[in-house]
Design a protein around this motif. Structure first.
Motif, PDB file in Angstrom:
ATOM      1  N   PRO A   9       0.795  -1.226   0.000  1.00  0.00           N
ATOM      2  CA  PRO A   9       0.000   0.000   0.000  1.00  0.00           C
ATOM      3  C   PRO A   9       0.832   1.284   0.000  1.00  0.00           C
ATOM      4  O   PRO A   9       0.273   2.371  -0.148  1.00  0.00           O
ATOM      5  CB  PRO A   9      -0.801  -0.108   1.303  1.00  0.00           C
ATOM      6  CG  PRO A   9       0.074  -0.917   2.200  1.00  0.00           C
ATOM      7  CD  PRO A   9       0.802  -1.888   1.305  1.00  0.00           C
ATOM      8  N   ARG A  10       2.148   1.166   0.139  1.00  0.00           N
ATOM      9  CA  ARG A  10       2.964   2.383   0.260  1.00  0.00           C
ATOM     10  C   ARG A  10       2.895   3.283  -0.966  1.00  0.00           C
ATOM     11  O   ARG A  10       2.734   4.504  -0.814  1.00  0.00           O
ATOM     12  CB  ARG A  10       4.405   2.014   0.624  1.00  0.00           C
ATOM     13  CG  ARG A  10       4.501   1.435   2.038  1.00  0.00           C
ATOM     14  CD  ARG A  10       5.862   0.897   2.354  1.00  0.00           C
ATOM     15  NE  ARG A  10       6.131  -0.302   1.566  1.00  0.00           N
ATOM     16  CZ  ARG A  10       7.127  -1.150   1.808  1.00  0.00           C
ATOM     17  NH1 ARG A  10       7.961  -0.924   2.816  1.00  0.00           N
ATOM     18  NH2 ARG A  10       7.312  -2.222   1.062  1.00  0.00           N
ATOM     19  N   ILE A  58       2.707   7.937  11.162  1.00  0.00           N
ATOM     20  CA  ILE A  58       4.108   7.838  11.611  1.00  0.00           C
ATOM     21  C   ILE A  58       4.155   7.249  13.013  1.00  0.00           C
ATOM     22  O   ILE A  58       4.957   6.354  13.307  1.00  0.00           O
ATOM     23  CB  ILE A  58       4.790   9.222  11.556  1.00  0.00           C
ATOM     24  CG1 ILE A  58       4.896   9.695  10.107  1.00  0.00           C
ATOM     25  CG2 ILE A  58       6.165   9.177  12.222  1.00  0.00           C
ATOM     26  CD1 ILE A  58       5.227  11.165   9.954  1.00  0.00           C
ATOM     27  N   ALA A  59       3.300   7.736  13.903  1.00  0.00           N
ATOM     28  CA  ALA A  59       3.268   7.234  15.280  1.00  0.00           C
ATOM     29  C   ALA A  59       2.934   5.742  15.313  1.00  0.00           C
ATOM     30  O   ALA A  59       3.476   5.001  16.141  1.00  0.00           O
ATOM     31  CB  ALA A  59       2.272   8.029  16.106  1.00  0.00           C
ATOM     32  N   GLU A  86       6.227  12.723   3.514  1.00  0.00           N
ATOM     33  CA  GLU A  86       7.577  12.261   3.153  1.00  0.00           C
ATOM     34  C   GLU A  86       8.194  11.464   4.300  1.00  0.00           C
ATOM     35  O   GLU A  86       8.802  10.411   4.089  1.00  0.00           O
ATOM     36  CB  GLU A  86       8.460  13.457   2.796  1.00  0.00           C
ATOM     37  CG  GLU A  86       9.852  13.069   2.333  1.00  0.00           C
ATOM     38  CD  GLU A  86       9.839  12.179   1.097  1.00  0.00           C
ATOM     39  OE1 GLU A  86      10.692  11.258   1.045  1.00  0.00           O
ATOM     40  OE2 GLU A  86       9.008  12.372   0.206  1.00  0.00           O
ATOM     41  N   ARG A  87       8.028  11.964   5.509  1.00  0.00           N
ATOM     42  CA  ARG A  87       8.559  11.244   6.678  1.00  0.00           C
ATOM     43  C   ARG A  87       7.864   9.894   6.833  1.00  0.00           C
ATOM     44  O   ARG A  87       8.500   8.899   7.186  1.00  0.00           O
ATOM     45  CB  ARG A  87       8.392  12.080   7.940  1.00  0.00           C
ATOM     46  CG  ARG A  87       9.011  11.411   9.143  1.00  0.00           C
ATOM     47  CD  ARG A  87       9.100  12.330  10.328  1.00  0.00           C
ATOM     48  NE  ARG A  87       9.301  11.539  11.521  1.00  0.00           N
ATOM     49  CZ  ARG A  87       8.781  11.800  12.694  1.00  0.00           C
ATOM     50  NH1 ARG A  87       8.039  12.879  12.871  1.00  0.00           N
ATOM     51  NH2 ARG A  87       9.005  11.021  13.723  1.00  0.00           N
ATOM     52  N   TRP A  92       7.982   4.070   6.913  1.00  0.00           N
ATOM     53  CA  TRP A  92       7.385   2.801   6.505  1.00  0.00           C
ATOM     54  C   TRP A  92       8.204   2.068   5.438  1.00  0.00           C
ATOM     55  O   TRP A  92       7.720   1.097   4.847  1.00  0.00           O
ATOM     56  CB  TRP A  92       5.965   3.038   5.999  1.00  0.00           C
ATOM     57  CG  TRP A  92       5.006   3.254   7.126  1.00  0.00           C
ATOM     58  CD1 TRP A  92       4.655   4.437   7.698  1.00  0.00           C
ATOM     59  CD2 TRP A  92       4.293   2.254   7.842  1.00  0.00           C
ATOM     60  NE1 TRP A  92       3.776   4.241   8.719  1.00  0.00           N
ATOM     61  CE2 TRP A  92       3.529   2.911   8.830  1.00  0.00           C
ATOM     62  CE3 TRP A  92       4.223   0.860   7.744  1.00  0.00           C
ATOM     63  CZ2 TRP A  92       2.713   2.205   9.721  1.00  0.00           C
ATOM     64  CZ3 TRP A  92       3.395   0.173   8.620  1.00  0.00           C
ATOM     65  CH2 TRP A  92       2.662   0.841   9.592  1.00  0.00           C
ATOM     66  N   ALA A  93       9.434   2.477   5.206  1.00  0.00           N
ATOM     67  CA  ALA A  93      10.255   1.847   4.164  1.00  0.00           C
ATOM     68  C   ALA A  93      10.621   0.400   4.491  1.00  0.00           C
ATOM     69  O   ALA A  93      10.845  -0.406   3.588  1.00  0.00           O
ATOM     70  CB  ALA A  93      11.529   2.666   3.932  1.00  0.00           C
TER      71      ALA A  93
END
Length: 194
Positions: A9-10, A58-59, A86-87, A92-93
């Motif tokens: 899903p990224r 992100i959290a 972007e973060r 999630w990379a």
């Protein structure tokens, strides 16, 4: 054919947040008090909520829960949203996060589902924002269609409790595009907006 819940899903989340960034850039100050199809939010509150969702995804990756980040951010601008998006991509990379159990606002799921949920949030609230401010309201169908497939599978109309997390499915207009149909699936009536 790969099942939607096995698709990464990224890239979808990235495309959805890019679209929302463009929409946030188009918001004028004199539009802040305009209503949106999401009854909870006017344009300013919706923009602040979208920024909040950027912090929450992100959290989820970093802390396992979104609870440390408010759902409505004190910020509402496209630059903050774009930085968070972007973060989030960087955070999630790691492929291992996709199948890691996480706690989302909806309960426990995998990281993969969390990203689908936040892509859905971006697309549906992007549609809300677009129609409220008079911008083109259809995102790229390559983003919307897999997101819709996942949500039809995991949030069927028959299993919904009214208003949790979405209202009942609204029958789409015959001429509705994929994003409008996704908004309808999330309980948005588009008849007064498009």
């Amino acid at each position: 054919m790969t099942a939607p819940d096995q698709i990464d899903p990224r890239p979808i989340y990235r495309g959805a947040t890019d679209w929302v960034t463009t929409l946030l850039r188009a918001v004028r100050e004199d539009q802040h008090a305009l209503p949106t199809p999401c009854d909870e939010f006017d344009v300013l509150a919706l923009a602040s909520h979208l920024v909040g969702t950027g912090g929450r995804i992100i959290a989820i990756a970093e802390l396992g829960s979104p609870d440390s980040v408010p759902a409505i951010s004190p910020d509402h601008d496209e630059d903050t949203y774009a930085r968070l998006a972007e973060r989030a991509q960087q955070t999630w990379a790691d492929d291992a996060l996709l199948d890691k159990p996480i706690a989302g606002p909806w309960g426990e799921s995998t990281g993969r589902f969390a990203l689908w949920a936040y892509a859905n949030e971006a697309l549906v609230h992007g549609w809300d924002l677009a129609v409220a401010i008079g911008q083109p309201s259809e995102a790229d169908s390559a983003l919307v269609e897999p997101t819709a497939a996942v949500f039809r599978q995991f949030l069927p109309a028959a299993a919904r409790v009214p208003g949790v997390p979405f209202s009942a499915v609204v029958e789409p207009r015959a001429e509705a595009g994929p994003t409008e149909r996704l908004a309808n699936w999330s309980g948005r009536s588009s008849r007064d907006w498009v």
